[in-house]
Design an enzyme around this catalytic site. Sequence first.
Site, PDB file in Angstrom:
ATOM      1  N   ASP A   1       9.429  -0.307  -4.280  1.00  0.00           N
ATOM      2  CA  ASP A   1      10.353   0.745  -3.841  1.00  0.00           C
ATOM      3  C   ASP A   1       9.931   1.250  -2.452  1.00  0.00           C
ATOM      4  O   ASP A   1       8.834   1.795  -2.307  1.00  0.00           O
ATOM      5  CB  ASP A   1      10.327   1.897  -4.859  1.00  0.00           C
ATOM      6  CG  ASP A   1      11.406   2.946  -4.610  1.00  0.00           C
ATOM      7  OD1 ASP A   1      11.849   3.067  -3.449  1.00  0.00           O
ATOM      8  OD2 ASP A   1      11.785   3.636  -5.561  1.00  0.00           O
TER       9      ASP A   1
ATOM     10  N   SER B   1      17.352   8.415  -8.833  1.00  0.00           N
ATOM     11  CA  SER B   1      16.964   8.770  -7.474  1.00  0.00           C
ATOM     12  C   SER B   1      17.085  10.280  -7.242  1.00  0.00           C
ATOM     13  O   SER B   1      16.372  11.039  -7.890  1.00  0.00           O
ATOM     14  CB  SER B   1      17.810   7.937  -6.495  1.00  0.00           C
ATOM     15  OG  SER B   1      17.335   8.060  -5.184  1.00  0.00           O
TER      16      SER B   1
ATOM     17  N   HIS C   1      14.222   0.089  -4.953  1.00  0.00           N
ATOM     18  CA  HIS C   1      14.736   1.413  -5.331  1.00  0.00           C
ATOM     19  C   HIS C   1      16.006   1.319  -6.175  1.00  0.00           C
ATOM     20  O   HIS C   1      16.346   2.251  -6.894  1.00  0.00           O
ATOM     21  CB  HIS C   1      15.011   2.233  -4.061  1.00  0.00           C
ATOM     22  CG  HIS C   1      15.205   3.697  -4.329  1.00  0.00           C
ATOM     23  ND1 HIS C   1      14.168   4.530  -4.715  1.00  0.00           N
ATOM     24  CD2 HIS C   1      16.309   4.482  -4.284  1.00  0.00           C
ATOM     25  CE1 HIS C   1      14.633   5.759  -4.890  1.00  0.00           C
ATOM     26  NE2 HIS C   1      15.929   5.757  -4.651  1.00  0.00           N
TER      27      HIS C   1
END
Length: 210
Positions: free
Chosen positions: A156, A106, A187
């Site tokens: 996501d 991320s 995610h």
Amino acid sequence: MTQDTLGFIHHFEPGPDAARPLLLLHGTGGNELDLLPLGRIVAPGAALLSPRGAVSENGMPRFFRRLAEGVFDEADLRRRTADLAGFVAAARNRYGIGAPLALGFSNGANIAASLLMLRPEALAGAVLIRPMVPFAEAPAADLAGKPVLILSGAMDPIVPVENASRLADQLAAAGAAVEHRILPTGHGLSQADINLAVDWTRGRALPSAA
Ligand code: MLT
């Protein structure tokens, strides 16, 4: 061993394979300890270098500032990318390790993508889990065959697949050897991510310790 040195609070874990370390880059709200278990699975025996993001967003560590979710402060991102490249160089010197393979999740994947574009010499390659395009206009880079694995989530809510595909295209256009896999997930990190990262890493930048 966590130290406030070299410009980043970080954890360094030596391993028999010092030549091919991992640079672990956590997500928003994480810290230098988060990805150690993942690193040990992905590259058993590799030295692990794991900094904590120096930016605080309401107390949550990140690697660079953002203006809103998915909207980056690009000037800050450039500055923090240079800081991280300096940290990697200093850590290589201190710990006697080779150029690392980044393993980022991320926010950590996003600064790894930025490192690839702005300071490609800092990395041997990268595993980017749920990254997005870091810059509105991709900086010119020469990634000359650097191996990059991108793992995206089809559901996501933060990173549309189209955005991750654009990143894959940008890195490939710069010469990287990109593999982009889209998983039926959101995610968060999944077991499928771990399996794909292990298989890819064994075959490419890092030798298997097994
Ligand atoms: C970012 O800000 O880097 C991305 O939006 C991912 C996140 O940290 O949520």
